[in-house]
Design a protein around this motif. Sequence first.
Motif, mmCIF file in Angstrom:
data_model
loop_
_atom_site.group_PDB
_atom_site.id
_atom_site.type_symbol
_atom_site.label_atom_id
_atom_site.label_comp_id
_atom_site.label_asym_id
_atom_site.label_seq_id
_atom_site.Cartn_x
_atom_site.Cartn_y
_atom_site.Cartn_z
ATOM 1 N N UNK A 63 13.059 -27.260 27.215
ATOM 2 C CA UNK A 63 14.600 -26.889 27.913
ATOM 3 C C UNK A 63 15.467 -26.687 26.675
ATOM 4 N N UNK A 64 15.427 -27.632 25.870
ATOM 5 C CA UNK A 64 16.165 -27.592 24.389
ATOM 6 C C UNK A 64 15.910 -26.267 23.693
ATOM 7 N N UNK A 65 14.693 -25.715 23.779
ATOM 8 C CA UNK A 65 14.318 -24.809 22.960
ATOM 9 C C UNK A 65 14.770 -23.408 23.320
ATOM 10 N N UNK A 66 14.867 -23.485 24.633
ATOM 11 C CA UNK A 66 15.372 -22.184 25.451
ATOM 12 C C UNK A 66 17.046 -22.049 25.983
ATOM 13 N N UNK A 71 10.266 -25.117 5.260
ATOM 14 C CA UNK A 71 11.630 -24.625 5.885
ATOM 15 C C UNK A 71 12.689 -25.365 5.003
ATOM 16 N N UNK A 72 13.600 -24.311 4.622
ATOM 17 C CA UNK A 72 14.754 -24.994 3.768
ATOM 18 C C UNK A 72 16.117 -24.956 4.423
ATOM 19 N N UNK A 73 16.185 -24.484 5.477
ATOM 20 C CA UNK A 73 17.220 -24.997 6.507
ATOM 21 C C UNK A 73 16.800 -24.869 7.846
ATOM 22 N N UNK A 74 17.644 -25.793 8.503
ATOM 23 C CA UNK A 74 17.428 -26.111 9.833
ATOM 24 C C UNK A 74 17.476 -24.814 10.522
ATOM 25 N N UNK A 75 16.524 -24.418 11.415
ATOM 26 C CA UNK A 75 16.546 -23.410 12.360
ATOM 27 C C UNK A 75 16.748 -23.759 13.854
#
Lengths: 550, 698, 74
Positions: A199-202, B694-698
């Motif tokens: 849920x968090x992801x979408x 990963x160098x920045x939070x995505x």
Amino acid sequence: MNLVDMNIVDRRLKSIAEEMGIVLMKTSYSTIFNEGRDFTCGVADESCELLASADFQPAQVGGMPLVVSSIIKEIPLSEMDEGDVMIHNDPFRGGMHTPEHTLIKPVFFEGEFFGFSVAIGHIAEVGGMVPGGFPGEATEVYQEGLRVPPVKIQARGKDVEPVWKIMLANHRTPRQNHGDIRALISAVNRGESRILELIKEYGPERYREICTDLKDYAERRMRAEITSIPDGVYSFEDFMEDDGVTDQAYKIAVDVYVSQDKIVADFSRTDNQSLGPINAVLSVAWSATYNAILHLTDPQIPRNSGAFRPIKIVAPPGKLVNADFPAAEVGGNTETHIRICHTVVGALAQAIPERAFAPDGGTHSNFLFGATDERTGNYAVCYDFTGAGWGGRPVADGHNATNCINGNSRMNPVEVFETRFPWRFESLGLIPGSGGDGEYRGGLGVNKVLTCLSDDMEVSFMSDRQKIAPWGIGGGGEGQNGSVLIRRKSTPDFVTACEDSNKTSASKFNRIGFRKGDQISISSPGGGGYGDPQERSSEQRAKDRDEGWV
Amino acid sequence: MNGDLEKTQQPHTSAPSDHAAQGIVLGIDIGGTFTDYVAYDKDAKTATAWKYFSNAEDPAAGIFDGLKEYQQLDRIVKIRLGTTIATNAILERNGAVVGYIATKNFTDIPHIGRGDRKGIYDAFWVKPESLVNRKNCFGVSERISSEGDTLVDLDEAELRTIGRQIRERGDIEVIAVNFLFSYISPKHEQGAKEILEEEVPGIPVSISYDVLPKWKEFERSSTTIADAYVKPIVNDRLPKIIEKIGQLVPRADVAIMKSNGGETTVGLACQQPVQLLLSGPSGGVVATQHVSKANGFDRVMTFDMGGTSSDCAICIEGDVNLTTDFEVEWGLPVQIPMVDVRTIGAGGGSIAWVDNGGMLQVGPRSAGSMPGPACYGRGGTEATVTDANVILSRIDHNNFLGGKVALDLEAARSAIGVIGDQLGLSIEQTAKAIIDIANNNVASELRRMAVENGHDPRNFSLMGFGGAGPVHVADLMRLLNIKAGTVPVFPGQFSAFGFTCADARIDSQRTVQMRSGSLDFDRLNEVAASLRNTVTEEFSRQGYASGIEIKLYVDLRYEGQNYELSVPFGFDRFDQNNMEVLRNDFDTEFDEKYGFCLPGEPIEIVNLSVTGVVAQPKPDIEASLGETTSEPKTHREVWFEGGSVNAPIYDRTRLPVGVQIHGPAVIEEDVSTVPINAGQSVERQPSGVLVIKEFQEV
Amino acid sequence: MKYSANGLYVEEYRKCINCGELVYDEGLFFTDEDGTRIGPFSSAWDMEWYKGREARQNAKGPVLIKDWRSETQS
């Protein structure tokens, strides 16, 4: 509608259900869980519709939507909190049969309700009149073990101890059951945290949209499949040969109406409910009908509630397929399910013979016993079963020695069985010639003979297909019936339970005492044949003879 | 049928130290299409890799031709060979005619199996057939109880009659023997072997106690039958290959890779060929182990994507993860300890299609290597994952396999276009969708593998190799929430590279089955001693007398559970005090894996396992830095998340060590390409490995 | 379903007399020619299916089935 997100979320939901199952398998205590895999896990949405399930036990998959919705009928959402876990097994309030325990955990994302993580597991020993469940001579549900209506077993993450205490006080194997219920709870916990990640992801909105689309998609695919079945009314009937208490056969009759993209399975012509424990409750009728239709359609259709929308089941109260309280019902989910399922297949086989298949042996030969094991001094309880032959199908012969259509359990190995229980195997083998003849032959049943090594052994049995054989399709022959026979140490012959202990039924009985040296011989039925035996190729015939299949 | 059997059973006598100091170690991985070669030069600390077409008709000749490509044959001191002979014999069902001899009244065990199905709802699924015909199964009177007592003596006369029958019939080529409870008392099986060797001389006999002394009669029978089934073909073909190699490289010691990632002698491989089922794929795991140790990666998941399928595995703190749940096909378990490599049905050739509900699906059908993806121009018309990568320019159609193979971009476009039309998407959008779905399918399987082993994938790094693995690593990191990805050197010949790193290794197990309340310390000590003995004896037959490191593990569970955790046992002997330490270790490990534990609950000891290793020198490669540059060799339009970008393209071999390249970018080398997403960076390590972060939070 | 006034147990298990589903609310009823109240039903579709039993048995050829979904949802 984004088809790519749909595909991805569908797969993710299924993975969540599978992951829950893995946790359950690895941490549960009883062999019926971890070896028999007698459980199913799933994800439901806020309207209690099933979003995905893992493919473990077919008997439970189709019952899941009903059992979940009946829990929230009794515990309204307003009374559910984060961290609550509900447990339920009452067959007359949405459950499948007394051993089948459903646990659900509500999923709240930032305080908002998003559905449930669900695990259903077969807890074999739930008290009642015989050890190991399945009293073959029960006449009311009270004799079949403890019923648990929908209640919280954990509230806000903490055990509700009174519930645990009441349940475990009523079970013969509290240590094992405690372990199994803990395993079920860890499964729904795992499910909850994975659903939250998704849920968090979408994002909540997107998640809801995709889930709605997914159900519609499954519905679309199921409707497309049904549309390809010629319209018409297809009827079929079969029987449960007796109910363990009266020597009377019970008819299961179905009229399947196929109309464009919809199916109504009407069981109104089925016999009234039985006195003995072969009654099915409604969720069994649903599950068995869905099971049949899922076997006749594309196995790739996602198993969410959308797929079930085009199917309506009419199972009037008081019938063998929807028994009224307080009927005995423990055999319904295990034995009668199989018969209901193949009856629906038999009806639709008239419309789509090219997709149909002959019935399997139609019984799990449920063998229950309790005894003191002299090697350890412990009292051991066991629920054991035996695979049967499967029916021939338009592409191949039926499987040999395989768990019937409502299950997918693995049989106990001889070496594990003898190590744990006071029995010794004398033999274990396929029964040549037990598969129905046909262009595609039925698979073979199994015979096993065991000698008792305890003086306080009590054996109960729940089986069928000893009098009315599995039928063939399109000219295929019948599979051979099964049997359960007893030989006392002092006597030369194997006889039925009727002859040995004056039982009404040879296939369903309670608590027959065994002493050291007494023997039991269990034979499972063969599967029905598919197609005209004349059409069987000479190479196949030669192989049958050569390999000793006939 | 195999006159060479006797000769090949001669143990190698060359001392391992002969080749420790100098010379070249060569790994050869024989695959279906290509045979991979990696030569590690210990003096120069460099490695060379090449590929040569395999010869399906005459594998020995194929290797001979491939070896001739190499200029320094005379400097090769050691060859380690991975072979698919055993696996293919089973998959293609061209192994030997097996005679199966079992306890009387239990001869149907191989044909009964366990009673489950591969899945549910598929009415037309057909079970794979047993490797033994039912008419070739014989029962002999004998019976051991679950306590190891003899209930019925072995009926020698009856067995001799069966032996004569087999001899007279003449069609049975090899014999497998499996008696109930032989893992407790093997005397009947051992007696039967002696008698059969007298009655049917020249026919190899596999007994279950030697192959797999563990409980569960079906799994043991299946494993023993598999061993017998492949024995004649391995004994026929393997020595021929070795002989041919010997013609070119007479000085080299040739070892065979086993499924546990360890080497063994040709003679021992022929004696127990079931050990070779994962001979080839084990190299990838050993290579991972080596690269992980050398670079300090604690927890690694591997992803080896080929044309038809992908292999994945887990490596923790440089230890090989072993399994005893391997099945060659569904329902054909082979339960000796092997590297836990899972094959998943997603590869570069996986076909994209639209189902009757309008949903895009990828796989499980594959275009394989023939005709292969549409862009190969060999007649394939269906859209595959590779075609999608080409459309998105993640793979450069002008520079595939270092420019050796020209790709047909138009064929890819038209194949993908057909799918796009059904979905109402552009060709590029369709290609992106195919990649997204394929990645998600793979991610699901990787996640499942981690979970089945009690792990959270987020705590791992992901290593991608194989032809197509590196192409998907950066995307899979995102899907699995993994913070670091790696692409090792020789990603296209990684198994062969692994062979150059292999140790001699023996894994063995035996079921003891006891409850914590009634432990028999004498029996535990006796079994532990016999397992340790097995290891030292087998090493001595391989020519190793010293440097042997043996570890003992105990497989434990709470009483009644069905899955065990393998807990290391660091003591010499079993006694009450040591058991308490073991018990605590078990509770702790169980809690780590499953989030709860039950101290004080009765536990069961199921198996004792032993691992013996004789460490071999490891390659120590220094990245050969010629002229380096942090400038891209070119730019081109490449599709990433969110659309197309004019991305810089770097040449892997020219990247300087320790310089971070930020995505979006593509790193190219001859055998593969590595697209890096925006928000990720890549850096070449001194060992040559690429590390993506990963160098920045995505 | 009819629960006890204190909510602690079930007094009567009420089911749709057509499809057999538990009926938690009042349910639907109809009155037949003799003035007998027939039900409960869980939906109008069920009531109709119940009433149409005889007609379906006498029908020649396929029976056109109304969709139950639109009604149960509304």
